[in-house]
Design a protein around this motif. Structure first.
Motif, PDB file in Angstrom:
ATOM      1  N   LEU A 145      71.218  13.216  -6.943  1.00 35.08           N
ATOM      2  CA  LEU A 145      70.092  14.057  -7.358  1.00 35.08           C
ATOM      3  C   LEU A 145      70.303  14.748  -8.696  1.00 35.08           C
ATOM      4  CD1 LEU A 145      69.356  15.873  -3.944  1.00 35.08           C
ATOM      5  CD2 LEU A 145      68.544  13.639  -4.729  1.00 35.08           C
ATOM      6  N   LYS A 199      67.766  14.204 -11.887  1.00 34.67           N
ATOM      7  CA  LYS A 199      66.455  14.821 -11.661  1.00 34.67           C
ATOM      8  C   LYS A 199      66.538  16.337 -11.833  1.00 34.67           C
ATOM      9  CE  LYS A 199      62.820  15.313  -8.174  1.00 34.67           C
ATOM     10  NZ  LYS A 199      61.740  14.916  -9.102  1.00 34.67           N
ATOM     11  N   LYS A 256      67.109  17.360 -15.537  1.00 35.29           N
ATOM     12  CA  LYS A 256      65.893  17.233 -16.340  1.00 35.29           C
ATOM     13  C   LYS A 256      64.905  18.354 -16.027  1.00 35.29           C
ATOM     14  CE  LYS A 256      66.202  12.340 -17.457  1.00 35.29           C
ATOM     15  NZ  LYS A 256      65.577  11.000 -17.444  1.00 35.29           N
ATOM     16  N   GLU A 257      64.943  18.846 -14.803  1.00 34.50           N
ATOM     17  CA  GLU A 257      64.070  19.968 -14.450  1.00 34.50           C
ATOM     18  C   GLU A 257      64.479  21.258 -15.146  1.00 34.50           C
ATOM     19  OE1 GLU A 257      64.282  19.956 -10.221  1.00 34.50           O
ATOM     20  OE2 GLU A 257      62.738  18.404  -9.977  1.00 34.50           O
ATOM     21  N   GLN A 282      62.776  10.450  -1.916  1.00 37.34           N
ATOM     22  CA  GLN A 282      63.412  11.458  -2.767  1.00 37.34           C
ATOM     23  C   GLN A 282      64.652  10.900  -3.455  1.00 37.34           C
ATOM     24  OE1 GLN A 282      62.143  11.901   0.328  1.00 37.34           O
ATOM     25  NE2 GLN A 282      61.944  14.088   0.855  1.00 37.34           N
ATOM     26  N   ASP A 297      63.514   8.259  -6.194  1.00 36.19           N
ATOM     27  CA  ASP A 297      62.900   8.913  -7.349  1.00 36.19           C
ATOM     28  C   ASP A 297      63.929   9.678  -8.175  1.00 36.19           C
ATOM     29  OD1 ASP A 297      60.466   7.883  -6.693  1.00 36.19           O
ATOM     30  OD2 ASP A 297      59.641   9.723  -5.835  1.00 36.19           O
ATOM     31  N   ALA A 298      64.920  10.260  -7.507  1.00 37.28           N
ATOM     32  CA  ALA A 298      65.970  10.971  -8.244  1.00 37.28           C
ATOM     33  C   ALA A 298      66.824   9.996  -9.047  1.00 37.28           C
ATOM     34  CB  ALA A 298      66.842  11.768  -7.279  1.00 37.28           C
ATOM     35  N   ASP A 356      65.625   8.782 -12.497  1.00 38.32           N
ATOM     36  CA  ASP A 356      65.706   9.682 -13.648  1.00 38.32           C
ATOM     37  C   ASP A 356      66.961   9.444 -14.485  1.00 38.32           C
ATOM     38  OD1 ASP A 356      63.363  11.207 -13.809  1.00 38.32           O
ATOM     39  OD2 ASP A 356      63.981  12.482 -12.142  1.00 38.32           O
ATOM     40  N   TYR A 357      67.865   8.612 -14.027  1.00 45.50           N
ATOM     41  CA  TYR A 357      69.031   8.249 -14.849  1.00 45.50           C
ATOM     42  C   TYR A 357      68.609   7.214 -15.891  1.00 45.50           C
ATOM     43  CZ  TYR A 357      72.199  10.659 -11.668  1.00 45.50           C
ATOM     44  OH  TYR A 357      72.856  11.617 -10.925  1.00 45.50           O
ATOM     45  N   ARG A 398      58.080   5.387 -14.995  1.00 51.11           N
ATOM     46  CA  ARG A 398      59.388   5.653 -15.608  1.00 51.11           C
ATOM     47  C   ARG A 398      60.141   4.350 -15.816  1.00 51.11           C
ATOM     48  NH1 ARG A 398      61.686   9.836 -11.376  1.00 51.11           N
ATOM     49  NH2 ARG A 398      60.426   8.487 -10.025  1.00 51.11           N
TER      50      ARG A 398
END
Length: 505
Positions: free
Chosen positions: A152, A155, A158-159, A188, A191-192, A195-196, A237
């Motif tokens: 995680l 993600k 980036k938040e 979850q 989707d996490a 983000d890589y 993405r």
């Protein structure tokens, strides 16, 4: 080197720091380099270059931060500890990581325990690792996150507004989609991971399984490209997926195998077993490693091929692990029972078929066993890679050893043409492979081992790191400046360093 590279630091995140902390005879804390594939892989390439390793030190005892700082001087790279409470360790590490992700990713579905509290603890722990990374890094840094404990982090980073380049490497297998999708928090996790910038896997099979899981969650997912690295677009993405089989420092193992004291130790081991044909297994206590099945296969070999009795011995090293877990304790008892049964049934005066060692061997002693053994049994039921296979080959400088390798080890993707390949669930088949190894002629043994060593030599740890960095960040190891003076200055200010050894020519 480009001028802009001067500010770049190489940051590694993993669940555990690469140290083992214990108390000495005086009750004082002491630290030593930890064991395991990740430490074996990254320690040689982190030494004396800028950056840091962020992870949990394995304890919350007072003085750990000072211990990490002190060990950083010896290690040549900065250690940044992340503090976890006992409740977080229980839910995040023992719970979600080891009762859900570990068995499921290795395609064992029975031990899974899908408690919502485990997911909450996993999220909380990932937030702590993310906070440590956010506080210690800048947008110029390259951040390489390791393994299933920390999926995680990208993600969450980036938040916070962080725009650092982020790479992720999964050291264990990625399961088929039908198995992965049993996880209640599957969306979850997927989707996490998306983000890589790059998600690295051990094999093409793992990469394919991941893509199939993404397609089941995001129907419009598209993969483009061929070869080692492909591009995946899903849910608006784009990330890249690559296959990067992890390896070892081949040259370092060869150098140690050439030491006179290690060669003498190997000769002493062989003499202790009256120069019989030596089988060798070295495994951590875990249900994925297939040790009980290996012992059943040995028993099958003795039953079907009586000529092997008295001719060979199995040296089985079992490294203690998770002894507090009932299933692991039961497995150890089962292994000890099988060893006792085989020795009780087949032993004769002056010969016992199984020599069982339950402890973590010092590195030099392990190398001596590698060198002394005629055949390594690397037969996991499922494994991301298995570096024992590669370490055994590197230490086999006389090129007379035989590698018996499971079809379900990641190493099989690279070494299947030259190893004796087996299905570890097929006891009779493994027993026959043992018999074939005993009677294999010297020329064939040499051809096979020479070819295996050539693969391991070419695709060593330096190739692995460089291949990942090039794919993830369009950079190489030499782009991280080596500057020991700057390293120690940064260390004194409790900041991150500069590190690494150059790839072997």
């Amino acid at each position: 080197m480009h001028a802009t590279h001067a500010k770049r630091r190489f940051i590694v995140l993993s669940n555990r720091l690469p140290i083992s902390i214990s108390r000495n005879e005086n009750g004082e804390l002491s630290a030593s380099q930890g064991a395991g594939g990740l430490v074996t892989a990254l320690a040689p390439v982190l030494k004396n270059r800028g950056g840091m390793w962020i992870g949990w030190p394995g304890t919350n005892e007072e003085g750990v931060a000072a211990m990490c700082r002190s060990f950083s001087r010896e290690a040549g790279y900065f250690l940044q500890p992340v503090s976890l409470t006992e409740a977080e360790v229980e839910g995040f590490y023992r719970g979600f990581s080891n009762e859900i992700l570990w068995p499921l990713f290795h395609e064992f579905q029975t031990p899974c325990n899908f408690l919502p509290s485990y997911w909450e603890a996993y999220c909380t722990a990932n937030e702590k690792f993310t906070a440590a990374a956010a506080a210690a890094t800048t947008n110029d840094d390259f951040i390489w996150v390791h393994d299933y404990h920390l999926m995680l982090v990208a993600k969450m980073l980036k938040e916070t507004g962080r725009t650092s380049r982020l790479g992720f490497f999964l050291h264990i297998p990625f399961p088929p989609a039908d198995i992965f999708l049993k996880i209640p928090w599957r969306r979850q996790l997927i989707d996490a991971l998306l983000d890589y910038d790059l998600i690295g896997f051990q094999t093409l099979r793992d990469r394919h399984n991941f893509f199939e899981a993404v397609k089941r969650i995001h129907r419009g997912a598209v993969r483009k490209g061929r070869g080692q690295v492909v591009t995946l677009t899903a849910d608006g993405r784009t990330t890249r997926l690559g296959a990067f089989p992890i390896s070892i420092d081949f040259g370092a193992f060869v150098q140690k195998a050439r030491r006179v004291q290690n060669q003498q130790a190997a000769q002493e081991i062989r003499a202790a077993f009256d120069n019989r044909f030596l089988l060798f297994g070295a495994d951590r206590l875990d249900y994925t490693k297939g040790v009980p099945q290996r012992l059943d296969a040995l028993r099958s070999a003795f039953e079907h091929y009586p000529e092997l009795r008295g001719k060979l011995c199995l040296i089985q090293i079992l490294v203690p692990s998770r002894e507090e877990v009932p299933r692991y304790r039961a497995m150890k008892e089962e292994i000890e029972r099988l060893v006792g049964e085989i020795n009780g049934r087949y032993s004769t005066p002056g010969w016992a078929p199984v020599h069982f060692v339950y402890r973590n061997l010092p590195h030099e002693e392990l190398i001596a066993y590698y060198m002394a053994s005629d055949m390594a049994l690397v037969t996991p039921l499922r494994d991301g890679m298995n570096l024992v296979a590669k370490e055994y080959a590197a230490c086999n400088i006389r090129e007379t050893g035989i590698l018996c390798l499971s079809e379900f080890a990641g190493a099989a993707m690279e070494l299947h043409r030259h190893a004796i390949m087996v299905n570890p669930f097929d006891w009779d088949g493994v027993g026959k492979a043992i018999r074939d190894g005993v009677f294999m002629d010297a020329a064939q043994r040499r051809r096979r081992m020479r070819a295996i060593r050539a693969v391991v030599r070419r695709y060593d740890i330096f190739w692995w790191v460089d291949a990942f960095l090039e794919a993830a960040f369009s950079t190489h190891l030499e782009d991280f400046p080596q500057n020991e003076a700057a390293y120690w200055a940064d260390l004194e200010q409790n900041q991150g360093p500069p590190w690494d050894v150059a790839p072997e020519s």
